[in-house]
Design a protein around this motif. Structure first.
Motif, PDB file in Angstrom:
ATOM      1  N   ASN A   1      50.026 -22.256 -29.210  1.00  9.41           N
ATOM      2  CA  ASN A   1      48.873 -23.082 -29.186  1.00  9.41           C
ATOM      3  C   ASN A   1      47.773 -23.303 -29.899  1.00  9.41           C
ATOM      4  OD1 ASN A   1      50.115 -23.678 -26.439  1.00  9.41           O
ATOM      5  ND2 ASN A   1      48.802 -22.299 -25.476  1.00  9.41           N
TER       6      ASN A   1
ATOM      7  N   HIS B   1      47.693 -30.099 -35.161  1.00 10.25           N
ATOM      8  CA  HIS B   1      47.357 -31.464 -34.948  1.00 10.25           C
ATOM      9  C   HIS B   1      45.904 -31.693 -35.730  1.00 10.25           C
ATOM     10  CE1 HIS B   1      49.861 -31.370 -30.927  1.00 10.25           C
ATOM     11  NE2 HIS B   1      50.730 -31.615 -31.854  1.00 10.25           N
TER      12      HIS B   1
ATOM     13  N   LEU C   1      40.510 -33.578 -29.029  1.00 10.72           N
ATOM     14  CA  LEU C   1      41.172 -32.027 -29.278  1.00 10.72           C
ATOM     15  C   LEU C   1      40.098 -31.058 -29.609  1.00 10.72           C
ATOM     16  CD1 LEU C   1      43.665 -30.897 -29.711  1.00 10.72           C
ATOM     17  CD2 LEU C   1      43.920 -31.645 -32.046  1.00 10.72           C
TER      18      LEU C   1
ATOM     19  N   GLN D   1      49.584 -24.713 -33.133  1.00 17.51           N
ATOM     20  CA  GLN D   1      49.919 -26.241 -32.776  1.00 17.51           C
ATOM     21  C   GLN D   1      48.519 -26.916 -32.828  1.00 17.51           C
ATOM     22  OE1 GLN D   1      52.514 -28.587 -29.861  1.00 17.51           O
ATOM     23  NE2 GLN D   1      50.680 -28.300 -28.693  1.00 17.51           N
ATOM     24  N   ARG D   2      47.280 -26.391 -32.266  1.00 16.40           N
ATOM     25  CA  ARG D   2      46.206 -27.028 -32.478  1.00 16.40           C
ATOM     26  C   ARG D   2      45.629 -27.245 -34.032  1.00 16.40           C
ATOM     27  NH1 ARG D   2      40.337 -25.590 -32.329  1.00 16.40           N
ATOM     28  NH2 ARG D   2      39.354 -27.027 -31.140  1.00 16.40           N
TER      29      ARG D   2
ATOM     30  N   TRP E   1      51.087 -33.580 -27.379  1.00 16.51           N
ATOM     31  CA  TRP E   1      49.740 -32.886 -26.549  1.00 16.51           C
ATOM     32  C   TRP E   1      50.241 -33.222 -25.096  1.00 16.51           C
ATOM     33  CZ3 TRP E   1      44.096 -34.319 -27.409  1.00 16.51           C
ATOM     34  CH2 TRP E   1      43.137 -33.492 -26.710  1.00 16.51           C
TER      35      TRP E   1
ATOM     36  N   ASP F   1      53.188 -31.270 -23.639  1.00 15.55           N
ATOM     37  CA  ASP F   1      53.086 -29.745 -23.316  1.00 15.55           C
ATOM     38  C   ASP F   1      52.237 -29.497 -22.107  1.00 15.55           C
ATOM     39  OD1 ASP F   1      54.161 -28.901 -25.854  1.00 15.55           O
ATOM     40  OD2 ASP F   1      52.272 -28.923 -26.900  1.00 15.55           O
TER      41      ASP F   1
END
Length: 581
Positions: free
Chosen positions: A111, A118, A142, A114-115, A82, A85
């Motif tokens: 994005n 994560h 997040l 990836q979110r 995180w 980035d």
């Protein structure tokens, strides 16, 4: 496996927060045991403390390759990816060009992916270890951030995970700081229909939800106890100031200063912030008022500059009295041109009632414009012939900003000091002694020269004898003003004033003149006169109808009522700041 001899040295260095030395020791241990995930985990922690985040991420990746169910490493990998980035200062030049629509779409897709990854990874870490507070905290953070980078303070799921993190580790400062900042952000999200009693409005005009500010304060106070540095005392002080709890804010500022070294670069900022809370918050009022005053054009002003200056200086006075900046400016700069003119004239009328303290200082006349010097020289010669002694050439620096021009004043006194004379020339406006009214609707733009004789008595008597002028103002029985034609010689002006003084003393045998034989005495008498003028202006609602008619002429019907309404609105902002006589 026997313990490596440098492992104890690593633990000692870690406890001492010497992370570079700790890294060297753990690297020596890893060289002997390269496949032990826990050792690589210690290495990742050292690298992160040293802010070598890319190396820390590589070390965490290695930990997870050796031990895929290492829950803390799963959380740390998310956090480090995180932060990786975030914009990199080393590559700012590469970000100068705007991305194409295709590049933007691809970035948003990555994005979002990836979110999702994560979130899933943090949920897996919590499945492995439900007591992992760092995972709860990271998941709450997040969830508050959308794929396109927007951040929200209001997300029920995120709130729940943050509360769980704090329940698991209630003394983790970063958790409580995050909750404090969320409350602070929510405090600024005031609904349009929120009743006044649930809000706090600051002098700058900012509005906050009280309960959210109070919640932020509780968390910042707890953080200050946990942290031991100055920073959360500062945050608590800011919230206390916004809540109007100024003495408590000062205490927090003082605690912050105690925790800062004497040569810390932050001290000037803390001292400046602390000044805002002094005198029950008057420090902030003064700072905001000074900011408004700094916008006033320097030097001699033209008509447009003067209109703006009148509004700004009036707003500054109102802010010092306690109005918000938005309230103070809106009252003096309304949208309607007629209302703007009425507000400006009302402020100028109030300037006459609430003159600034003169602040007389001796000056060199050579620094003033020729028209002022020439008038002063002629009057000085004429007054000397009548027996008046020249006391000083001076400037009323306390009034210069309001006047919009430097003004050379000549002061004279008779042998006893009972009668004084002042001379000055103003361009292009003048209503009375060192004060002026913007006659914007009269078109009377001339240079006005004045010579006036003044005597004040200890029984309240106040005599003035002066040349005719454009001032529409009178003072009833409070000040006995007689105006003579401008063609009157100075000797005749003085003789007439002496005659009037003799007549007054015959009618009031116990009255004694208040002498002025130097600038200090002149200043004191001016202030006494200002108090008399102010009391009279207050007694008549600041302007008599005849005065308004003289000022406005054919524009009376258009402006008079608006000006009176503005006087009622604006006068309270002057009353507590009035100059004492």
């Amino acid at each position: 496996m026997p313990q490596h001899p440098q492992f104890e040295a690593f633990k000692s260095a870690w406890r001492e927060r010497d992370y570079a030395r700790a890294l060297a020791h753990i690297d020596a241990v890893i060289a002997a045991h390269p496949q032990v995930a826990s050792l690589l985990w210690y290495r990742a922690n050292c690298l992160e403390k040293l802010e070598r985040y890319r190396d820390a991420l590589l070390s965490v990746d290695t930990v997870l390759s050796l031990q895929p169910d290492h829950a803390p490493a799963l959380v740390r990998q998310v956090a480090l990816e995180w932060s990786r980035d975030a914009p990199d200062e080393d590559h700012e030049d590469e970000q100068d060009e705007d991305p194409t629509p295709a590049q933007t779409a691809e970035l948003e897709r990555r994005n979002a992916e990836q979110r999702r990854r994560h979130i899933a990874q943090l949920q897996r870490a919590l499945t492995l270890d439900p007591s992992l507070a760092d995972a709860c905290f990271a998941l709450s953070q997040l969830l508050r951030q959308s794929a396109d980078g927007d951040w929200t303070a209001s997300d029920p799921q995120a709130d729940a995970w943050l509360e769980r993190a704090i329940a698991l580790e209630p003394d983790r400062m970063e958790f409580r700081a995050a909750r404090a900042e969320i409350h602070e952000l929510r405090a600024m999200q005031v609904p349009d229909d929120a009743p006044d009693d649930v809000c706090v409005t600051t002098f700058s005009g900012m509005k906050y939800l009280r309960t959210e500010l109070e919640a932020a304060l509780r968390e910042f106070t707890q953080c200050a106890q946990l942290d031991g540095t100055h920073r959360y005392h500062l945050k608590a002080a800011k919230v206390l100031h916004n809540l109007g709890r100024f003495d408590e804010a000062l205490t927090q500022y003082d605690l912050a200063l105690e925790r800062l070294p004497a040569d810390a670069p932050q001290r000037p900022y803390v001292l400046d912030a602390r000044a805002r809370s002094e005198n029950n918050g008057a420090g902030e009022r003064d700072q905001m008022a000074s900011l408004l005053e700094s916008l006033v054009a320097a030097g001699d002003r033209n008509q447009d500059d003067d209109t703006a200056a009148t509004a700004l200086l009036g707003a500054a006075r109102a802010v010092r009295k306690g109005k918000t900046v938005s309230e103070a400016v809106a009252a003096r700069v309304p949208e309607s041109p007629d209302d703007l003119m009425a507000a400006n004239i009302a402020e100028q009328i109030l300037n006459v009632a609430y003159e600034d303290a003169p602040g007389l200082v001796a000056v060199d006349s050579a620094t003033f414009p020729a028209f002022q010097r020439n008038y002063a020289a002629r009057q000085r010669k004429a007054l000397a012939a009548t027996g008046f002694r020249h006391l000083a050439d001076a400037e009323a620096v306390g009034m210069t900003r309001t006047l919009g021009q430097r003004t050379l004043l000549g002061f004279y006194a008779d042998d006893s000091g009972a009668t004084t004379v002042d001379t000055f020339a103003l361009k292009p406006k003048w209503p009375g002694f060192v004060a002026f009214l913007l006659l914007a609707v009269t078109g009377k733009w001339k240079t006005h020269a004045m010579t006036e004789c003044t005597t004040l008595f200890d029984d309240g008597g106040f005599l003035m004898t002066q040349y005719e002028n454009l001032s529409p103002f009178g003072y009833g029985d409070a000040i006995d003003i007689e105006r003579l034609p401008r063609s009157t010689a100075v000797a005749a002006l003085v003789a007439r004033h002496r005659q009037r003084v003799a007549t007054y003393m015959q009618a009031h045998p116990h009255a004694r003149a208040l002498p002025a034989t130097d600038l200090a005495g002149i200043e004191a008498n001016i202030r006494r006169g200002q108090a008399i003028k102010r009391a009279y202006r207050q007694s008549i609602g600041y302007v008599a109808d005849g005065e308004l008619r003289t000022m406005l002429g054919g524009h009376y019907d258009r402006f008079a009522a608006k000006i009176r309404r503005k006087l009622v609105e604006l006068a309270p902002d002057r009353e507590e700041s009035a100059v004492n006589g």
